[in-house]
Design a protein around this motif. Sequence first.
Motif, PDB file in Angstrom:
ATOM      1  N   UNK A 282     -41.996 -58.033 -52.243  1.00  0.00           N
ATOM      2  CA  UNK A 282     -42.842 -58.755 -53.197  1.00  0.00           C
ATOM      3  C   UNK A 282     -42.404 -60.211 -53.302  1.00  0.00           C
ATOM      4  N   UNK A 283     -41.104 -60.420 -53.250  1.00  0.00           N
ATOM      5  CA  UNK A 283     -40.570 -61.775 -53.331  1.00  0.00           C
ATOM      6  C   UNK A 283     -40.923 -62.570 -52.076  1.00  0.00           C
ATOM      7  N   UNK A 284     -40.849 -61.901 -50.936  1.00  0.00           N
ATOM      8  CA  UNK A 284     -41.178 -62.573 -49.672  1.00  0.00           C
ATOM      9  C   UNK A 284     -42.660 -62.964 -49.657  1.00  0.00           C
ATOM     10  N   UNK A 285     -43.514 -62.066 -50.176  1.00  0.00           N
ATOM     11  CA  UNK A 285     -44.943 -62.372 -50.236  1.00  0.00           C
ATOM     12  C   UNK A 285     -45.170 -63.625 -51.071  1.00  0.00           C
ATOM     13  N   UNK A 286     -44.471 -63.672 -52.205  1.00  0.00           N
ATOM     14  CA  UNK A 286     -44.594 -64.833 -53.076  1.00  0.00           C
ATOM     15  C   UNK A 286     -44.129 -66.101 -52.356  1.00  0.00           C
ATOM     16  N   UNK A 287     -43.021 -65.989 -51.634  1.00  0.00           N
ATOM     17  CA  UNK A 287     -42.489 -67.154 -50.941  1.00  0.00           C
ATOM     18  C   UNK A 287     -43.446 -67.615 -49.847  1.00  0.00           C
ATOM     19  N   UNK A 288     -43.937 -66.678 -49.064  1.00  0.00           N
ATOM     20  CA  UNK A 288     -44.837 -67.048 -47.966  1.00  0.00           C
ATOM     21  C   UNK A 288     -46.120 -67.658 -48.524  1.00  0.00           C
ATOM     22  N   UNK A 289     -46.612 -67.088 -49.620  1.00  0.00           N
ATOM     23  CA  UNK A 289     -47.870 -67.579 -50.176  1.00  0.00           C
ATOM     24  C   UNK A 289     -47.742 -68.912 -50.886  1.00  0.00           C
ATOM     25  N   UNK A 290     -46.775 -68.991 -51.801  1.00  0.00           N
ATOM     26  CA  UNK A 290     -46.756 -70.167 -52.680  1.00  0.00           C
ATOM     27  C   UNK A 290     -45.674 -71.177 -52.356  1.00  0.00           C
ATOM     28  N   UNK A 291     -44.721 -70.830 -51.489  1.00  0.00           N
ATOM     29  CA  UNK A 291     -43.742 -71.832 -51.065  1.00  0.00           C
ATOM     30  C   UNK A 291     -44.066 -72.320 -49.659  1.00  0.00           C
ATOM     31  N   UNK A 292     -44.364 -71.376 -48.747  1.00  0.00           N
ATOM     32  CA  UNK A 292     -44.774 -71.796 -47.407  1.00  0.00           C
ATOM     33  C   UNK A 292     -46.267 -72.110 -47.362  1.00  0.00           C
ATOM     34  N   UNK A 293     -46.989 -71.743 -48.409  1.00  0.00           N
ATOM     35  CA  UNK A 293     -48.418 -72.040 -48.547  1.00  0.00           C
ATOM     36  C   UNK A 293     -49.272 -71.404 -47.458  1.00  0.00           C
ATOM     37  N   UNK A 294     -48.800 -70.253 -46.952  1.00  0.00           N
ATOM     38  CA  UNK A 294     -49.538 -69.554 -45.910  1.00  0.00           C
ATOM     39  C   UNK A 294     -50.205 -68.318 -46.521  1.00  0.00           C
ATOM     40  N   UNK A 295     -51.380 -68.526 -47.120  1.00  0.00           N
ATOM     41  CA  UNK A 295     -52.002 -67.453 -47.895  1.00  0.00           C
ATOM     42  C   UNK A 295     -52.488 -66.307 -47.012  1.00  0.00           C
ATOM     43  N   UNK A 296     -52.968 -66.620 -45.813  1.00  0.00           N
ATOM     44  CA  UNK A 296     -53.456 -65.574 -44.914  1.00  0.00           C
ATOM     45  C   UNK A 296     -52.349 -64.589 -44.568  1.00  0.00           C
ATOM     46  N   UNK A 297     -51.201 -65.130 -44.197  1.00  0.00           N
ATOM     47  CA  UNK A 297     -50.076 -64.284 -43.806  1.00  0.00           C
ATOM     48  C   UNK A 297     -49.567 -63.490 -45.008  1.00  0.00           C
ATOM     49  N   UNK A 298     -49.529 -64.151 -46.172  1.00  0.00           N
ATOM     50  CA  UNK A 298     -49.075 -63.464 -47.385  1.00  0.00           C
ATOM     51  C   UNK A 298     -50.002 -62.293 -47.696  1.00  0.00           C
ATOM     52  N   UNK A 299     -51.311 -62.487 -47.478  1.00  0.00           N
ATOM     53  CA  UNK A 299     -52.271 -61.411 -47.740  1.00  0.00           C
ATOM     54  C   UNK A 299     -52.025 -60.244 -46.792  1.00  0.00           C
ATOM     55  N   UNK A 300     -51.746 -60.548 -45.524  1.00  0.00           N
ATOM     56  CA  UNK A 300     -51.453 -59.476 -44.563  1.00  0.00           C
ATOM     57  C   UNK A 300     -50.220 -58.697 -45.002  1.00  0.00           C
ATOM     58  N   UNK A 301     -49.210 -59.425 -45.490  1.00  0.00           N
ATOM     59  CA  UNK A 301     -47.999 -58.764 -45.977  1.00  0.00           C
ATOM     60  C   UNK A 301     -48.312 -57.860 -47.166  1.00  0.00           C
ATOM     61  N   UNK A 302     -49.158 -58.356 -48.061  1.00  0.00           N
ATOM     62  CA  UNK A 302     -49.499 -57.556 -49.240  1.00  0.00           C
ATOM     63  C   UNK A 302     -50.160 -56.256 -48.817  1.00  0.00           C
ATOM     64  N   UNK A 303     -51.035 -56.339 -47.840  1.00  0.00           N
ATOM     65  CA  UNK A 303     -51.708 -55.121 -47.394  1.00  0.00           C
ATOM     66  C   UNK A 303     -50.742 -54.172 -46.726  1.00  0.00           C
ATOM     67  N   UNK A 304     -49.827 -54.749 -45.957  1.00  0.00           N
ATOM     68  CA  UNK A 304     -48.809 -53.904 -45.329  1.00  0.00           C
ATOM     69  C   UNK A 304     -48.000 -53.187 -46.403  1.00  0.00           C
ATOM     70  N   UNK A 305     -47.634 -53.917 -47.457  1.00  0.00           N
ATOM     71  CA  UNK A 305     -46.866 -53.325 -48.551  1.00  0.00           C
ATOM     72  C   UNK A 305     -47.670 -52.212 -49.210  1.00  0.00           C
ATOM     73  N   UNK A 306     -48.955 -52.460 -49.409  1.00  0.00           N
ATOM     74  CA  UNK A 306     -49.854 -51.484 -50.019  1.00  0.00           C
ATOM     75  C   UNK A 306     -49.836 -50.184 -49.209  1.00  0.00           C
ATOM     76  N   UNK A 307     -49.987 -50.316 -47.886  1.00  0.00           N
ATOM     77  CA  UNK A 307     -49.997 -49.126 -47.044  1.00  0.00           C
ATOM     78  C   UNK A 307     -48.648 -48.409 -47.078  1.00  0.00           C
ATOM     79  N   UNK A 308     -47.568 -49.192 -47.042  1.00  0.00           N
ATOM     80  CA  UNK A 308     -46.243 -48.587 -47.084  1.00  0.00           C
ATOM     81  C   UNK A 308     -46.066 -47.795 -48.376  1.00  0.00           C
ATOM     82  N   UNK A 309     -46.517 -48.382 -49.490  1.00  0.00           N
ATOM     83  CA  UNK A 309     -46.369 -47.697 -50.780  1.00  0.00           C
ATOM     84  C   UNK A 309     -47.158 -46.393 -50.789  1.00  0.00           C
ATOM     85  N   UNK A 310     -48.387 -46.431 -50.268  1.00  0.00           N
ATOM     86  CA  UNK A 310     -49.211 -45.223 -50.250  1.00  0.00           C
ATOM     87  C   UNK A 310     -48.500 -44.127 -49.461  1.00  0.00           C
ATOM     88  N   UNK A 311     -47.990 -44.500 -48.282  1.00  0.00           N
ATOM     89  CA  UNK A 311     -47.337 -43.508 -47.426  1.00  0.00           C
ATOM     90  C   UNK A 311     -46.088 -42.945 -48.097  1.00  0.00           C
TER      91      UNK A 311
END
Lengths: 329, 424
Positions: A282-311
């Motif tokens: 979650x912290x890495x997603x925040x860093x990639x999104x709002x510190x590295x300003x790469x929202x697309x990549x952060x979104x992909x990470x969020x989805x990956x996290x979502x799938x991992x949590x479901x599994x």
Amino acid sequence: MVSVTSLPEAPGTERPPARKRSWRHRLLRFDLHYTPYLLIAPFFLLFLVFGLFPTIFNGVVAFRNWRLDDPEHAGWAGWDNFAKLLSDSDFWNALYNTFGIFALSTIPQLFLAIVIASVLNRRLRAQTFFRVGALMPYITPVTASTLVFDVVFARDNGIANWVLQVLGYHPDTPLDWHATKLSSWIAIATMVNWKWTGYNALLYLSAMQSIPRDVYEAAALDGAGPWRTLWRITVPMIRPVVIFTVVLSTIGGLQLFTEPMLFEQNPQAATGGAGGQWQTIAQLIYKVGWKNLNLGYAAAMSWALFLIIVIIAAANALITNRLGGGRSK
Amino acid sequence: MKRLMTRSLRATAVGALALVLVAACSGKSTQTESKGDVTLKINFWGDFGLTQLKPKYEASHPGIKIVLNSGEYNAQHEDLQKKLVAGSGAADIAAIDEGFIVQFRSQADKFVNLLDYGAGKYQDKYLGWKWKQSLSADGKTQIGLGTDVGGQAMCYRTDLFAAAGLPTDRDKVSALWKTWDDFIAVGKQYTAKTGKKFVDNATNVFNPVLAQQPVGFYDSSENLQMDGGPKIAFDASVNTIKAGLSANLASFSAGWDQGFVNGSFAVLACPAWMLGHIKDTAPGTSGKWDIAAIPGGGGNWGGSFLTVPKQGKHVKEAYDLLEWLIQPEQQIEIFKEVGNLPSQPALYKDPAILDFKNPFFNNAPVGQIFSGTAEGLQPQYLGKKAGPTRVAVENVLNQIQSGQVKPDDGWADAIKEADKAAKA
């Protein structure tokens, strides 16, 4: 709850004479047929706006290039963001940290909670006091408690180091809790455990209170001690609640954010320690999104996290079901 | 009876729900503004010295109301970025720090081009590099006008220096450390004599040294250049660590703040805006601090800009206020109030700044000290990724300090991490 369960009996009991079908009757019909939907609507409306829509929008963004510092570089990215994820050492490091902290927090936490709940389930003096006390950490704002724990785990003059010293651990230099993976994980897991053990204990307690006394009496007659009774009778009988808490802890543990964020000495960095020792996903997603300003990549990470949590949540529920002796479906 | 209860309950619930929905939908429309009344919101962090100026402007401009919204440094920048993405909600005037200006400069289309409102006439009044920092890459859009600059100096504790047998007079101290090597030598003397640490953190050697280099992390075509300035700064920092001078306290952490009170370190690289922080954090050390020249001379660290986001409803009024705020009278008043050094060199000759002495810092002539460093400055290009790259390299220094990385392996790690940050 009351209104929903009392619905079926209503038509028979209050049907007015046929000729007096008035607006009042129609209102009643409306009340019977649509009010339940109206009443549950707020949740679904809110869920639609704040749950489903962001999730789907996030999924769309995950397939796009969206950099705030480079507005020209936009457009569909295909699977690029996800492909990048697989070879990103930061992501795997964060995943490793997240699971490490998760294991250190969830397992002792739920175990302790069951033990505490079974103690609270006995006749105690000042019962209410202890039960409310168990919930105190839960109602403490996480920011406040984390900042206090930050002082506890301080390198110089921290209470944790003082306790270690009292216990006979005398290193040359005071233990720097922030420096290594294991020490920082333990520190963060301690914060999580402190907050959630009491909450889970109360959930278990409420489930335990619905177990009939005679089961325990029968067990006692057969010579079962308290420990055996706890694991052979209590835990299997509160299995649904155990599964519920396991799933909730999994979701919470894998989304861990505030504690690692505030444990940082320079929250601006969001790197989870100088070497990323405790950076969670979650912290890495925040860093990639709002510190590295790469929202697309952060979104992909969020989805990956979502799938991992479901599994993981599904797997954990399954395992717990088996452990609790849940053959009888 | 029970039946009646549940029914009335249900009716109440539906009614309440309807009320909530109506209230939720009408939130916007109830917020009416009486005609002609314009409210301007200014977002900033810390203290920009605007509290005294607000009533002044409101008195001379009837119909204008100013709302000052001070927040946390990072939060304000992040908030602005989010509002720019969302397309609404940003303040009428948003302050942006030097560390973030490149990030926002590359989104110049989201800000009012101040040149369209005639801000071009102020170009010559500003320090050249300050004006350029907020100018878009094509040079056509000016997104902000400078408020303060940091400058660089070295704050030191006279009482701790005296205890270590070092000179305490600011000119003599300045003469002690012409170069950073001298600085480390002085530190060794101090540490040998007192057994205490000299600097707060090696990163606070790294940053001022880097600020003095002609090229920072990135050259003007955005290529990462680790072998130039960063290498020099990194070596100076590693030497500081090897000499055992660093207290290893992260800047702006709780331990760092305690360090001011406890005297955990004797010197601190301090830009003009740092003075306020020292004063607020350790009021008990009043008169024990003094300010000497920084080793190596010159360099800038920090400083801010005021911008007008395009999404604002009162862009014209916001520009008028912004223009008023950067006028000499207001800039000098801000300096007197909070110590922020103006970025217009003509003001450095003003007696109000030239003769100003700060009693907390042993009556050091702060106006003279900081304006001297700001004027003689070699402008350094800050790349888009300068912020994250800085954090990455600082992290390597922190790992060396906590013993997780060997000092001699540090540079290779720093290159690797900086490269990663540049590509992130």
